[in-house]
Enzyme design. Structure first.
Site, PDB file in Angstrom:
ATOM      1  N   LEU A  50       0.852  -1.203   0.000  1.00 53.41           N
ATOM      2  CA  LEU A  50       0.000   0.000   0.000  1.00 53.41           C
ATOM      3  C   LEU A  50       0.882   1.246   0.000  1.00 53.41           C
ATOM      4  O   LEU A  50       0.900   2.026   0.945  1.00 53.41           O
ATOM      5  CB  LEU A  50      -0.946  -0.018   1.212  1.00 53.41           C
ATOM      6  CG  LEU A  50      -2.140   0.918   1.103  1.00 53.41           C
ATOM      7  CD1 LEU A  50      -3.185   0.344   0.153  1.00 53.41           C
ATOM      8  CD2 LEU A  50      -2.771   1.177   2.480  1.00 53.41           C
ATOM      9  N   GLY A  51       1.651   1.400  -1.089  1.00 53.86           N
ATOM     10  CA  GLY A  51       2.471   2.603  -1.267  1.00 53.86           C
ATOM     11  C   GLY A  51       1.682   3.642  -2.047  1.00 53.86           C
ATOM     12  O   GLY A  51       0.448   3.684  -1.980  1.00 53.86           O
ATOM     13  N   ARG A  52       2.410   4.463  -2.812  1.00 58.22           N
ATOM     14  CA  ARG A  52       1.747   5.562  -3.544  1.00 58.22           C
ATOM     15  C   ARG A  52       0.726   5.010  -4.539  1.00 58.22           C
ATOM     16  O   ARG A  52      -0.423   5.460  -4.572  1.00 58.22           O
ATOM     17  CB  ARG A  52       2.814   6.389  -4.299  1.00 58.22           C
ATOM     18  CG  ARG A  52       3.690   7.221  -3.395  1.00 58.22           C
ATOM     19  CD  ARG A  52       4.849   7.835  -4.157  1.00 58.22           C
ATOM     20  NE  ARG A  52       5.787   6.832  -4.589  1.00 58.22           N
ATOM     21  CZ  ARG A  52       7.084   6.782  -4.234  1.00 58.22           C
ATOM     22  NH1 ARG A  52       7.591   7.730  -3.472  1.00 58.22           N
ATOM     23  NH2 ARG A  52       7.863   5.819  -4.666  1.00 58.22           N
ATOM     24  N   ILE A  53       1.141   4.024  -5.358  1.00 59.80           N
ATOM     25  CA  ILE A  53       0.230   3.496  -6.380  1.00 59.80           C
ATOM     26  C   ILE A  53      -0.803   2.570  -5.742  1.00 59.80           C
ATOM     27  O   ILE A  53      -1.994   2.636  -6.066  1.00 59.80           O
ATOM     28  CB  ILE A  53       1.036   2.759  -7.479  1.00 59.80           C
ATOM     29  CG1 ILE A  53       1.940   3.761  -8.211  1.00 59.80           C
ATOM     30  CG2 ILE A  53       0.102   2.057  -8.459  1.00 59.80           C
ATOM     31  CD1 ILE A  53       2.936   3.119  -9.179  1.00 59.80           C
TER      32      ILE A  53
ATOM     33  N   ARG B  66       4.638  -3.556   5.063  1.00 54.54           N
ATOM     34  CA  ARG B  66       5.476  -4.026   6.173  1.00 54.54           C
ATOM     35  C   ARG B  66       4.997  -3.463   7.496  1.00 54.54           C
ATOM     36  O   ARG B  66       5.231  -4.062   8.545  1.00 54.54           O
ATOM     37  CB  ARG B  66       6.935  -3.685   5.895  1.00 54.54           C
ATOM     38  CG  ARG B  66       7.514  -4.572   4.797  1.00 54.54           C
ATOM     39  CD  ARG B  66       8.844  -4.095   4.325  1.00 54.54           C
ATOM     40  NE  ARG B  66       8.762  -2.767   3.741  1.00 54.54           N
ATOM     41  CZ  ARG B  66       9.791  -2.106   3.228  1.00 54.54           C
ATOM     42  NH1 ARG B  66      10.987  -2.658   3.242  1.00 54.54           N
ATOM     43  NH2 ARG B  66       9.624  -0.916   2.696  1.00 54.54           N
TER      44      ARG B  66
ATOM     45  N   ILE C 290       0.742  -4.905 -11.509  1.00 55.37           N
ATOM     46  CA  ILE C 290       1.226  -3.709 -12.222  1.00 55.37           C
ATOM     47  C   ILE C 290       2.619  -3.327 -11.697  1.00 55.37           C
ATOM     48  O   ILE C 290       3.117  -2.254 -12.025  1.00 55.37           O
ATOM     49  CB  ILE C 290       0.271  -2.499 -12.081  1.00 55.37           C
ATOM     50  CG1 ILE C 290      -0.099  -2.210 -10.628  1.00 55.37           C
ATOM     51  CG2 ILE C 290      -0.983  -2.687 -12.906  1.00 55.37           C
ATOM     52  CD1 ILE C 290       0.916  -1.524  -9.802  1.00 55.37           C
TER      53      ILE C 290
ATOM     54  N   ARG D 123       6.198  -5.337 -10.988  1.00 51.69           N
ATOM     55  CA  ARG D 123       7.262  -5.880 -11.826  1.00 51.69           C
ATOM     56  C   ARG D 123       7.007  -7.375 -11.952  1.00 51.69           C
ATOM     57  O   ARG D 123       6.514  -7.996 -10.998  1.00 51.69           O
ATOM     58  CB  ARG D 123       8.650  -5.678 -11.181  1.00 51.69           C
ATOM     59  CG  ARG D 123       9.167  -4.263 -11.204  1.00 51.69           C
ATOM     60  CD  ARG D 123       9.586  -3.838 -12.613  1.00 51.69           C
ATOM     61  NE  ARG D 123      10.158  -2.500 -12.631  1.00 51.69           N
ATOM     62  CZ  ARG D 123       9.483  -1.389 -12.930  1.00 51.69           C
ATOM     63  NH1 ARG D 123       8.193  -1.458 -13.234  1.00 51.69           N
ATOM     64  NH2 ARG D 123      10.092  -0.219 -12.952  1.00 51.69           N
TER      65      ARG D 123
ATOM     66  N   ASP E 139       0.229  -6.436 -16.344  1.00 50.66           N
ATOM     67  CA  ASP E 139       0.882  -5.402 -17.154  1.00 50.66           C
ATOM     68  C   ASP E 139       2.390  -5.639 -17.206  1.00 50.66           C
ATOM     69  O   ASP E 139       3.078  -5.012 -18.011  1.00 50.66           O
ATOM     70  CB  ASP E 139       0.595  -4.023 -16.535  1.00 50.66           C
ATOM     71  CG  ASP E 139       1.083  -2.866 -17.397  1.00 50.66           C
ATOM     72  OD1 ASP E 139       0.875  -2.918 -18.625  1.00 50.66           O
ATOM     73  OD2 ASP E 139       1.672  -1.912 -16.847  1.00 50.66           O
TER      74      ASP E 139
ATOM     75  N   GLU F 297      10.414  -9.368 -20.062  1.00 47.79           N
ATOM     76  CA  GLU F 297       9.697  -8.556 -21.063  1.00 47.79           C
ATOM     77  C   GLU F 297      10.658  -8.078 -22.150  1.00 47.79           C
ATOM     78  O   GLU F 297      11.807  -7.770 -21.829  1.00 47.79           O
ATOM     79  CB  GLU F 297       9.108  -7.305 -20.399  1.00 47.79           C
ATOM     80  CG  GLU F 297       8.061  -7.579 -19.368  1.00 47.79           C
ATOM     81  CD  GLU F 297       7.737  -6.304 -18.571  1.00 47.79           C
ATOM     82  OE1 GLU F 297       8.167  -5.191 -18.963  1.00 47.79           O
ATOM     83  OE2 GLU F 297       7.072  -6.435 -17.541  1.00 47.79           O
TER      84      GLU F 297
ATOM     85  N   HIS G 131       3.117  -3.730 -20.570  1.00 49.80           N
ATOM     86  CA  HIS G 131       3.771  -2.797 -19.625  1.00 49.80           C
ATOM     87  C   HIS G 131       3.514  -1.340 -20.044  1.00 49.80           C
ATOM     88  O   HIS G 131       4.442  -0.596 -20.354  1.00 49.80           O
ATOM     89  CB  HIS G 131       5.281  -3.064 -19.526  1.00 49.80           C
ATOM     90  CG  HIS G 131       5.898  -2.474 -18.299  1.00 49.80           C
ATOM     91  ND1 HIS G 131       7.047  -2.949 -17.721  1.00 49.80           N
ATOM     92  CD2 HIS G 131       5.516  -1.429 -17.515  1.00 49.80           C
ATOM     93  CE1 HIS G 131       7.355  -2.236 -16.649  1.00 49.80           C
ATOM     94  NE2 HIS G 131       6.427  -1.294 -16.517  1.00 49.80           N
TER      95      HIS G 131
END
Ligand code: NAP
Length: 312
Positions: free
Chosen positions: A151-154, A174, A229, A231, A255, A260, A278
């Site tokens: 649950l970071g920025r994105i 974490r 979304i 990596r 994505d 890739e 991506h």
């Protein structure tokens, strides 16, 4: 004499912006540094880097006066940050400006998967709607139970969007975060057991490799859908492919992939997978913001000012 080196696959607009700002040298990929004349190698103090090809310590060391790597993108896992730290090379990225686009793609892919929009479109296009009648009933999207891994920025933008679809939001990070009535899980297996949809929004890199492990995937229910979304490295891709092929999970919407763009061809045969190339941050508007932030960091470095978005 000092100079800037631009590395990566940039759009024409980005190239024009970099040219007029820094009159730089251009390379396609980090490995091409070895082909630069030594006099140019020693002039380079800043690199404007874009892409996912490895920028390792050996290549950094071919640029003895390198002081800045300005990454185009928030994820900088292609850059050997440990080596940059040892060399005193500052690294910057482009956080926040891309949150909306990546969150939009995550939600769009999940909705597409749950409502079988790709298959239903094919039903209509192929004439089966006309000849055979209505497409089969699928699954209600609003009100589901979703787990966000990271649950970071994105991740938070994704959660906010899914909350407006009346979803029950669960998450792993974490440490627990201040949130509305969302449920914190201190491990990803417990999170996987609690939800219908698992959305992966972790950082990439060695610390999170296969974080969504075989055990996490096995804990999902048979109708569960994985969205990634972040990596390709953050999921045990072999375990996910096996679960998809055996119908042990409902589907995936991806994505990002390992290796890739030469992704595992088994994905192409799976009709329960939505594949995106991506393109999470791939809008004209956001790429312009990312390019501007990359240039702002280089300008700050050249002027000896505080870097705008440093990561080390
Ligand atoms: P962020 O704000 O730094 O959030 C990252 C999340 O990862 C946090 O929740 C963090 O947990 C968690 N995390 C970090 N290290 C961890 C570890 N060792 N173990 C477990 N969890 C860990 O990053 P962001 O700006 O949201 O970006 C996330 C990632 O999205 C990027 O790094 C990039 O790889 C990817 N991305 C993809 C696209 C695309 O086009 N598909 C575009 C942009 C970004 P804590 O909260 O506990 O620190």
């Amino acid at each position: 004499m000092t100079a800037t080196l631009v590395i990566g696959p940039y759009s024409d607009i980005d190239v024009a912006g970099l040219k007029s700002a820094f009159d730089p040298f251009f390379l396609d990929k980090p490995a091409d540094i070895s082909g630069l004349e030594q006099t140019i190698q020693s002039q380079i103090t800043a690199v404007a880097f874009k892409g996912h090809a490895s920028f390792d310590g050996g290549l950094m060391d071919m640029l003895p006066n390198l002081k800045l790597i300005a990454n185009y993108g928030v994820g900088y896992d292609a850059i050997n940050i440990t080596h940059a730290n040892e060399r005193g090379i500052k690294v910057t990225n482009t956080p926040d400006v891309l949150n909306d686009d990546v969150a939009d793609i995550a939600v769009g892919m999940l909705l597409m998967q749950v409502r079988e929009m790709s298959q239903a479109s094919e039903w209509a296009r192929s004439g089966r709607w006309k000849n055979q009648g209505e497409y089969r009933l699928n699954r209600k999207f609003s009100g589901g139970r979703v787990g966000i891994v990271g649950l970071g920025r994105i991740g938070r933008e994704i959660a906010n969007r899914l909350a407006s679809f009346k979803m029950d939001i669960h998450y792993f990070a974490r440490t627990s975060k201040p949130t509305p009535d969302w449920t914190y899980h201190d491990n990803p297996v417990a999170l996987a057991k609690a939800v219908d949809y698992l959305v992966v929004a972790l950082v990439g890199g060695p610390d999170t490799t296969k974080f969504v492990s075989r055990e996490v995937i096995a804990a999902l229910n048979p109708n569960a859908i994985i969205v990634n979304i972040s990596r390709g490295s953050t999921i045990d891709e072999e375990a996910m492919l096996e679960a998809l092929e055996a119908g042990k999970i409902g589907g995936a919407a991806l994505d990002v992939f390992q290796n890739e763009p030469n992704i595992d061809p088994r994905f192409y045969d799976l009709h329960n997978v939505v594949i995106q190339p991506h393109q999470g941050s791939g809008t004209v508007e956001t790429r312009a913001d990312m390019a501007a932030l990359q240039r702002d960091n280089i300008h700050a470095f050249v002027r000896g000012e505080k870097l705008v978005t440093p990561v080390n």
